[in-house]
Design an enzyme around this catalytic site. Structure first.
Site, PDB file in Angstrom:
ATOM      1  N   HIS A   1       7.362  -7.106  -3.120  1.00  0.00           N
ATOM      2  CA  HIS A   1       7.194  -6.435  -1.820  1.00  0.00           C
ATOM      3  C   HIS A   1       8.445  -7.299  -0.882  1.00  0.00           C
ATOM      4  CE1 HIS A   1       3.534  -4.471  -2.545  1.00  0.00           C
ATOM      5  NE2 HIS A   1       2.876  -5.331  -2.542  1.00  0.00           N
TER       6      HIS A   1
ATOM      7  N   GLY B   1      -6.149   7.691  -2.634  1.00  0.00           N
ATOM      8  CA  GLY B   1      -5.124   8.383  -3.336  1.00  0.00           C
ATOM      9  C   GLY B   1      -4.494   9.855  -2.713  1.00  0.00           C
TER      10      GLY B   1
ATOM     11  N   SER C   1      -4.750   2.574   4.359  1.00  0.00           N
ATOM     12  CA  SER C   1      -4.906   1.773   3.322  1.00  0.00           C
ATOM     13  C   SER C   1      -4.982   0.458   3.259  1.00  0.00           C
ATOM     14  CB  SER C   1      -3.804   2.376   2.173  1.00  0.00           C
ATOM     15  OG  SER C   1      -3.722   1.948   0.815  1.00  0.00           O
TER      16      SER C   1
ATOM     17  N   TRP D   1       0.827   2.459  -8.865  1.00  0.00           N
ATOM     18  CA  TRP D   1       1.021   3.751  -9.294  1.00  0.00           C
ATOM     19  C   TRP D   1       2.615   3.749 -10.053  1.00  0.00           C
ATOM     20  CZ3 TRP D   1       1.411   8.870  -5.613  1.00  0.00           C
ATOM     21  CH2 TRP D   1       1.234   9.908  -6.423  1.00  0.00           C
TER      22      TRP D   1
ATOM     23  N   ARG E   1      -8.361   3.820  -4.266  1.00  0.00           N
ATOM     24  CA  ARG E   1      -9.350   4.053  -3.252  1.00  0.00           C
ATOM     25  C   ARG E   1      -9.478   5.766  -3.059  1.00  0.00           C
ATOM     26  NH1 ARG E   1      -9.621   4.700   2.488  1.00  0.00           N
ATOM     27  NH2 ARG E   1      -7.346   5.093   2.330  1.00  0.00           N
TER      28      ARG E   1
ATOM     29  N   LYS F   1       0.643  -1.410  -0.134  1.00  0.00           N
ATOM     30  CA  LYS F   1       0.145   0.082  -0.026  1.00  0.00           C
ATOM     31  C   LYS F   1       0.937   1.326  -0.086  1.00  0.00           C
ATOM     32  CE  LYS F   1      -3.238  -1.034  -0.407  1.00  0.00           C
ATOM     33  NZ  LYS F   1      -3.522  -1.761  -1.695  1.00  0.00           N
TER      34      LYS F   1
END
Ligand code: A3P
Length: 300
Positions: free
Chosen positions: A107, A258, A137, A57, A256, A52
């Protein structure tokens, strides 16, 4: 006849391997171990993040920089196919036969990535975000994801997050680990907040790091298509096409809010103070300071 109660076995959402929590449904310990020797090419580019923190992006930005067909809308390929996850090989692809340059997201903590990456082969872009926005988030994401246990109560989830008892383990361990081992990598550090406040400069930083030269028009196009509102409308970029094995349809959106500072809408003052008291000391030692509100200047 009395009803017979059958006990359903409890679904397992976490397994720990080498000190890090993974989702058992989509990854095995053997696969994680195999990544140590995953063959790295000099031209590979990795986006590394904690959950998150702006991964999708950055995936979209990279795809827009590298794929003209993405930029001008002539190709209709999902981000997941353009920039697959190293450790979650959802499409069961043989990455070794992919053409160069390969782009990956991960990740993983610094110590579990392929050893070729740890000897400065290839490039890494590490994006981090202020941890209160990450937490909020992440909390919302637990309702959307099928492979994460839904958090019923924010306060309980916050305690698990602070204790590192969630997928991707401890936020501070992740960030601290990547920063303190920066010399092992060819790495660019960015924050979600600087991307949010000045997307154009962030895209330029990424282009310079990657040695990519875009015309002014191309650059403007990347910036334009990487804004929250444009991504929200772009099905290739907003992860709305993920399969129902991964996402519970109708339970929210990957993109969601941002923004920076949304944590203030969820955390109480007491929760925020508790959060600070747990992380403050280690955060002060990080070589980076975060921005906590959209109206605040970026820390210098
Ligand atoms: P919120 O839940 O706070 O809205 P990740 O991709 O690492 O899972 O991170 C997801 C977070 O990044 C979500 O945060 C999502 O809305 C945000 N995000 C994705 N694309 C964005 C964009 N173009 N601009 C701002 N935030 C974006």
């Amino acid at each position: 006849m009395p009803a017979v109660l059958t006990m359903q076995p409890q679904k397992q959402y976490l397994f720990k391997h080498k000190g890090f929590y993974f989702p058992p449904e989509v990854i095995t310990a053997e696969y994680i171990d195999s990544l140590e020797d995953f063959e790295i090419r000099d031209s590979d580019v990795f986006i590394a993040t904690y959950f998150k923190s702006g991964t999708v992006w950055t995936q979209n930005i990279l795809s827009l920089i590298y794929h003209e067909g993405h930029r001008n809308g002539t190709e209709n390929t999902d981000l997941m196919d353009r920039i697959p996850w190293l450790e979650y090989n959802f499409r069961n692809r043989d990455y070794n036969s992919d053409p160069s340059p390969r782009l990956f997201a991960t990740h993983l903590p610094y110590y579990l990535v392929p050893k070729g990456l740890r000897s400065r082969r290839a490039k890494v872009i590490y994006v981090s975000r202020n941890p209160k926005d990450v937490l909020v988030s992440y909390y919302h994401f637990t309702s959307l994801s099928s492979i994460i246990e839904t958090a019923e109560d924010f306060g309980d989830f916050m305690e698990k997050f602070l204790a590192g008892e969630v997928l991707a383990s401890s936020w501070i361990d992740h960030v601290e680990g990547w920063f303190s081992h920066k010399d092992d990598f060819n790495i660019l550090f960015l924050t979600y907040e600087e991307m949010k406040k000045d997307l154009r400069s962030s895209v330029l930083k990424i282009c310079n790091f990657l040695g990519k030269r875009l015309t002014e028009e191309e650059l403007q196009d990347v910036v334009d298509k990487a804004t929250f509102n444009k991504m929200k409308m772009d099905p290739r970029a907003n992860y709305e096409n993920l399969s129902s094995d991964l996402i519970q349809k109708g339970k929210g959106h990957f993109l969601r809010k941002g923004t920076v500072g949304d944590w203030k809408n969820t955390m109480t003052v007491a929760q925020s103070e508790r959060f600070d008291s747990v992380l403050k000391e280690r955060m002060q030692k990080l070589p980076i300071k975060y921005c906590w509100d959209i109206n605040e200047d970026l820390p210098s």
